[in-house]
Scaffold this motif. Structure first.
Motif, PDB file in Angstrom:
ATOM      1  N   ASP A   1       0.820  -1.054   0.030  1.00 34.63           N
ATOM      2  CA  ASP A   1       0.000   0.128   0.040  1.00 34.63           C
ATOM      3  C   ASP A   1       0.764   1.035   0.040  1.00 34.63           C
ATOM      4  O   ASP A   1       0.619   2.441  -0.588  1.00 34.63           O
ATOM      5  N   ILE A   2       1.747   1.211   0.593  1.00 35.62           N
ATOM      6  CA  ILE A   2       2.704   2.483   0.868  1.00 35.62           C
ATOM      7  C   ILE A   2       3.381   2.800  -0.386  1.00 35.62           C
ATOM      8  O   ILE A   2       3.607   3.798  -0.954  1.00 35.62           O
ATOM      9  N   VAL A   3       4.053   1.463  -1.169  1.00 33.81           N
ATOM     10  CA  VAL A   3       4.578   1.707  -2.297  1.00 33.81           C
ATOM     11  C   VAL A   3       3.578   2.152  -3.495  1.00 33.81           C
ATOM     12  O   VAL A   3       4.082   3.193  -4.006  1.00 33.81           O
ATOM     13  N   TYR A   4       2.300   1.733  -3.454  1.00 35.04           N
ATOM     14  CA  TYR A   4       1.623   2.209  -4.140  1.00 35.04           C
ATOM     15  C   TYR A   4       1.003   3.732  -4.128  1.00 35.04           C
ATOM     16  O   TYR A   4       1.047   4.458  -5.103  1.00 35.04           O
ATOM     17  N   MET A   5       0.958   4.112  -3.027  1.00 35.00           N
ATOM     18  CA  MET A   5       0.663   5.656  -2.611  1.00 35.00           C
ATOM     19  C   MET A   5       1.946   6.452  -3.046  1.00 35.00           C
ATOM     20  O   MET A   5       1.722   7.487  -3.275  1.00 35.00           O
ATOM     21  N   ALA A   6       3.284   5.685  -2.878  1.00 32.41           N
ATOM     22  CA  ALA A   6       4.256   6.649  -3.395  1.00 32.41           C
ATOM     23  C   ALA A   6       4.245   6.746  -4.950  1.00 32.41           C
ATOM     24  O   ALA A   6       4.897   7.733  -5.459  1.00 32.41           O
ATOM     25  N   LEU A   7       3.703   5.903  -5.580  1.00 30.82           N
ATOM     26  CA  LEU A   7       3.521   6.099  -7.118  1.00 30.82           C
ATOM     27  C   LEU A   7       2.436   6.900  -7.520  1.00 30.82           C
ATOM     28  O   LEU A   7       2.394   7.175  -8.805  1.00 30.82           O
ATOM     29  N   THR A   8       1.309   6.914  -6.646  1.00 33.39           N
ATOM     30  CA  THR A   8       0.118   7.505  -7.148  1.00 33.39           C
ATOM     31  C   THR A   8      -0.205   8.615  -5.951  1.00 33.39           C
ATOM     32  O   THR A   8       0.722   9.006  -5.146  1.00 33.39           O
ATOM     33  N   GLU A   9      -1.438   9.144  -6.043  1.00 34.94           N
ATOM     34  CA  GLU A   9      -1.727  10.103  -5.208  1.00 34.94           C
ATOM     35  C   GLU A   9      -2.805   9.473  -4.042  1.00 34.94           C
ATOM     36  O   GLU A   9      -3.598   8.884  -4.092  1.00 34.94           O
TER      37      GLU A   9
END
Length: 133
Positions: free
Chosen positions: A89-97
């Motif tokens: 989730d953290i990785v995904y949030m780093a790549l998106t908003e």
């Protein structure tokens, strides 16, 4: 041991509810966190629902298990599942908003892993050495 069984039960209920929620609102559920899916992507959402259902069955099944080695494996598996999901989730949030739903989901995943670890540690501490009690 009672507290560990209670955690398994609550985890099973929440996961079961999540599986049915994902299955019933598959076209809307990803959009709650800013992910759009086309009809051809629904298979992935249904596979997530199936995995949630399997985890719920594992949690409910763990309630009746008395073997400490088996319980350790189940707790370890669920902790790894939630920690890995939180990290992804953290990785995904780093790549998106990021949004509030994603952040709260991530915090909740780490909290669930912590609850499992603390309750497991407490249950093991109160076990009588050389027994399954």
């Amino acid at each position: 041991m009672k507290s560990l069984r209670a955690v398994f039960f609550v985890h099973g209920l929440i996961t079961l509810a999540g599986a049915f929620r994902v299955d019933r609102v598959s076209h809307r559920d990803p959009s709650a966190v800013g992910i759009t899916t086309e009809r051809s992507d629904y298979l992935l959402v249904y596979l997530v629902a199936a995995a949630e259902l399997a985890v719920a069955v594992l949690s409910f099944g763990a309630i009746r298990i008395t073997d400490w080695a088996a319980l350790r494996l189940i707790v370890t598996t669920l902790v790894v599942l939630h920690l890995t999901s939180g990290i992804l989730d953290i990785v995904y949030m780093a790549l998106t908003e990021p949004n509030a739903t994603m952040i709260s989901n991530t915090v909740l995943r780490f909290a669930v892993a912590a609850v499992f670890l603390v309750v497991w540690w407490a249950a093991r501490r109160h076990q009588t050495p050389g027994t399954n009690r």
